[in-house]
Design a protein around this motif. Structure first.
Motif, PDB file in Angstrom:
ATOM      1  N   UNK A 204     -17.035  72.803 -31.601  1.00  0.00           N
ATOM      2  CA  UNK A 204     -17.898  73.695 -32.365  1.00  0.00           C
ATOM      3  C   UNK A 204     -17.231  75.048 -32.573  1.00  0.00           C
ATOM      4  N   UNK A 205     -16.593  75.563 -31.506  1.00  0.00           N
ATOM      5  CA  UNK A 205     -15.900  76.847 -31.606  1.00  0.00           C
ATOM      6  C   UNK A 205     -14.723  76.745 -32.572  1.00  0.00           C
ATOM      7  N   UNK A 206     -13.982  75.645 -32.520  1.00  0.00           N
ATOM      8  CA  UNK A 206     -12.821  75.455 -33.399  1.00  0.00           C
ATOM      9  C   UNK A 206     -13.220  75.502 -34.864  1.00  0.00           C
ATOM     10  N   UNK A 207     -14.337  74.838 -35.194  1.00  0.00           N
ATOM     11  CA  UNK A 207     -14.823  74.848 -36.577  1.00  0.00           C
ATOM     12  C   UNK A 207     -15.235  76.263 -36.987  1.00  0.00           C
ATOM     13  N   UNK A 208     -15.859  76.981 -36.090  1.00  0.00           N
ATOM     14  CA  UNK A 208     -16.296  78.345 -36.385  1.00  0.00           C
ATOM     15  C   UNK A 208     -15.107  79.274 -36.631  1.00  0.00           C
ATOM     16  N   UNK A 209     -14.061  79.121 -35.827  1.00  0.00           N
ATOM     17  CA  UNK A 209     -12.859  79.941 -36.018  1.00  0.00           C
ATOM     18  C   UNK A 209     -12.205  79.596 -37.358  1.00  0.00           C
ATOM     19  N   UNK A 210     -12.148  78.312 -37.690  1.00  0.00           N
ATOM     20  CA  UNK A 210     -11.594  77.900 -38.987  1.00  0.00           C
ATOM     21  C   UNK A 210     -12.431  78.458 -40.131  1.00  0.00           C
ATOM     22  N   UNK A 211     -13.748  78.507 -39.932  1.00  0.00           N
ATOM     23  CA  UNK A 211     -14.644  79.054 -40.962  1.00  0.00           C
ATOM     24  C   UNK A 211     -14.352  80.525 -41.216  1.00  0.00           C
ATOM     25  N   UNK A 212     -14.056  81.256 -40.151  1.00  0.00           N
ATOM     26  CA  UNK A 212     -13.767  82.692 -40.281  1.00  0.00           C
ATOM     27  C   UNK A 212     -12.564  82.923 -41.188  1.00  0.00           C
ATOM     28  N   UNK A 213     -11.488  82.189 -40.932  1.00  0.00           N
ATOM     29  CA  UNK A 213     -10.260  82.413 -41.705  1.00  0.00           C
ATOM     30  C   UNK A 213     -10.423  81.925 -43.144  1.00  0.00           C
ATOM     31  N   UNK A 214     -11.329  80.974 -43.380  1.00  0.00           N
ATOM     32  CA  UNK A 214     -11.583  80.490 -44.733  1.00  0.00           C
ATOM     33  C   UNK A 214     -12.500  81.434 -45.507  1.00  0.00           C
ATOM     34  N   UNK A 215     -13.508  81.979 -44.839  1.00  0.00           N
ATOM     35  CA  UNK A 215     -14.523  82.774 -45.520  1.00  0.00           C
ATOM     36  C   UNK A 215     -14.139  84.239 -45.712  1.00  0.00           C
ATOM     37  N   UNK A 216     -13.299  84.781 -44.821  1.00  0.00           N
ATOM     38  CA  UNK A 216     -12.991  86.211 -44.898  1.00  0.00           C
ATOM     39  C   UNK A 216     -12.418  86.627 -46.258  1.00  0.00           C
ATOM     40  N   UNK A 217     -11.410  85.922 -46.806  1.00  0.00           N
ATOM     41  CA  UNK A 217     -10.903  86.332 -48.139  1.00  0.00           C
ATOM     42  C   UNK A 217     -11.982  86.262 -49.220  1.00  0.00           C
ATOM     43  N   UNK A 218     -12.925  85.343 -49.063  1.00  0.00           N
ATOM     44  CA  UNK A 218     -13.968  85.178 -50.076  1.00  0.00           C
ATOM     45  C   UNK A 218     -14.958  86.337 -50.076  1.00  0.00           C
ATOM     46  N   UNK A 219     -15.261  86.887 -48.888  1.00  0.00           N
ATOM     47  CA  UNK A 219     -16.217  88.003 -48.840  1.00  0.00           C
ATOM     48  C   UNK A 219     -15.555  89.326 -49.238  1.00  0.00           C
ATOM     49  N   UNK A 220     -14.226  89.360 -49.219  1.00  0.00           N
ATOM     50  CA  UNK A 220     -13.504  90.557 -49.663  1.00  0.00           C
ATOM     51  C   UNK A 220     -13.527  90.654 -51.189  1.00  0.00           C
ATOM     52  N   UNK A 221     -13.585  89.505 -51.853  1.00  0.00           N
ATOM     53  CA  UNK A 221     -13.467  89.448 -53.310  1.00  0.00           C
ATOM     54  C   UNK A 221     -14.477  90.331 -54.053  1.00  0.00           C
ATOM     55  N   UNK A 222     -15.779  90.330 -53.706  1.00  0.00           N
ATOM     56  CA  UNK A 222     -16.724  91.197 -54.424  1.00  0.00           C
ATOM     57  C   UNK A 222     -16.390  92.683 -54.304  1.00  0.00           C
ATOM     58  N   UNK A 223     -15.819  93.081 -53.158  1.00  0.00           N
ATOM     59  CA  UNK A 223     -15.425  94.482 -52.985  1.00  0.00           C
ATOM     60  C   UNK A 223     -14.352  94.846 -53.998  1.00  0.00           C
TER      61      UNK A 223
END
Length: 447
Positions: A246-265
């Motif tokens: 569960x933790x591994x998936x969450x860490x992978x989610x962080x690295x996948x989602x971070x660039x996406x949330x930067x985009x609107x900025x």
């Protein structure tokens, strides 16, 4: 003053878009376009907040479990910037700090001491912290105000000195990051880079995201690497198989989602920054300006995210080997990317060099944070945010700042040898950073 406090209490996700909107309208941008851009920026910061909260909720407990699993005697928990910024804003220095930081910026612009037009008002709390700690240490309000000014001047200069790194590596033309965490640690990366350049063999080692992906194929992709990092953290934390996965998936989610949330900025910011720069350049006869922003815009880089994840367990190991340390890295583990982001740019994305300079950065940060426990605790007590008189408070972000430490020690000496060592190392780093900027500037002008 009550109005300023109200604006501060809105938080970065509302405060920064509001400032951006006002600036955009003042520079003649249509209200509709300015409003849309401001909303986009706000959405991006909400996204970052969600990711950071997610990391703290998932990786934070794993880090704490890791420390407990290995029986580490680190009794003072790092509350991180989410804990320390409200404490800082509650200080007597806080409300006057914002107009002072803005005034310092204006004076430096008029005197042509900086090209940075700082709109990152929320992060004035870093400058405020220096003043608040100095005031807590000395009881002298004016020394506190001087601390704000000194930190502001240095921060704006960092925006100038690292402008080419922001532009060339991150691709952010006309943007500066005069930030109290990401910028002030980069001089250590500059020193490490210069030293490694002179070591035969070592200076040839390059590890970056592209090379990892190329050599390992699908297993070299950042998301897969993050997944395995999550597994390692889970194992070290003593988790069972279910919790590890569960933790591994969450860490992978962080690295996948971070660039996406930067985009609107970026989508909200770039059109406005271009217009502001153009209008200012015309008004001041061709002078070139940089828009000062939060380092959150740097967190979308794969190497920054990867290094930040690696430093989650590594920072705890480093905390263990710092002599006499009692601080357990916790609250800032989710945002270690801020500490090393500019260093990544200095090293041009070389993960090998980033791990070396980052280790030095985190060692010094932990050492200073440990030295500052008494004052950070006193500040929390003075502001009424720590009612337990027997409790202690630490923070890597700002509590581990060499700028704050050196300034405060000049007026409140508790460790003369520590002050001399840190001051000398940091002074060398500042000089090398300035010299490096001048060299890059000369190269640009000759092209």
């Amino acid at each position: 003053m009550a109005f300023l406090q109200y604006i501060i209490d809105l938080g970065a996700s509302v405060m920064l878009p509001l400032v951006i909107f006002i600036i955009a309208v003042c520079f003649g941008i249509k209200v509709g376009k300015a409003f849309y851009s401001a909303i986009s920026i706000g959405i991006g910061f909400v996204g970052i907040g969600i990711i950071v909260d997610f990391m703290q909720a998932s990786i934070g407990p794993a880090a704490k479990a890791m420390a407990e699993n290995f029986g580490l005697n680190l009794k003072v928990v790092d509350v991180g910037w989410p804990g320390m910024s409200p404490i800082t804003w509650a200080s007597k220095i806080a409300l006057i700090a914002i107009p002072i930081a803005i005034l310092v910026n204006i004076v430096m612009l008029l005197l042509k001491m900086t090209r940075v037009v700082n709109v990152d008002i929320w992060n004035v709390w870093h400058m405020t912290f220096t003043g608040a700690i100095a005031y807590a240490a000395t009881g002298n309000y004016w020394i506190g105000i001087l601390g704000v000014i000194v930190h502001a001047v240095i921060a704006y200069k960092f925006g100038d000195w690292f402008r080419y790194d922001t532009e060339d590596y991150f691709g952010l033309e006309g943007i500066a990051v005069p930030h109290g965490t990401s910028a002030y640690m980069a001089p250590f990366a500059v020193m490490v880079d210069a030293i490694i350049d002179k070591i035969p063999g070592l200076n040839k080692i390059t590890i970056d995201s592209d090379k990892i992906e190329k050599r390992l194929g699908i297993f070299g992709q950042p998301v897969i690497v993050a997944f395995f990092l999550g597994i390692i953290i889970g194992i070290l934390a003593g988790y069972d198989v279910k919790a590890i996965l569960q933790l591994a998936i969450k860490v992978a989610a962080v690295i996948s989602l971070m660039p996406k949330v930067i985009k609107p900025i970026m989508e909200g910011l770039m059109p406005i920054s271009e217009v502001v720069k153009e209008r200012l350049s015309k008004r001041f006869k061709g002078s070139e300006f940089l828009i000062g922003l939060d380092p959150a815009i740097l967190l979308g880089d794969p190497t920054v995210v990867s290094a930040g994840l690696i430093f989650i367990p590594l920072s705890i190991v480093i905390a263990l080997i710092v002599p006499g340390n009692q601080v357990l890295p916790f609250g800032d583990l989710a945002t270690i990317g801020f500490f090393i982001a500019m260093g990544v740019a200095v090293h041009k994305g070389n993960l090998f060099r980033t791990l070396i300079s980052g280790s030095i950065i985190m060692y010094i940060t932990v050492w200073i944070a440990n030295e500052s426990v008494g004052l950070t605790t006193k500040l929390a007590q003075m502001t009424g945010t720590l009612s337990d008189t027997s409790g202690k408070v630490a923070a890597l972000d700002q509590g581990g700042s060499p700028i704050t430490y050196i300034f405060t020690q000049l007026f409140h000496m508790t460790n003369a040898l520590g002050l001399v060592v840190i001051a000398i190392i940091y002074a060398i780093g500042l000089y090398m950073t300035w010299a490096r900027f001048k060299k890059l500037q000369k190269t640009r002008e000759s092209q």
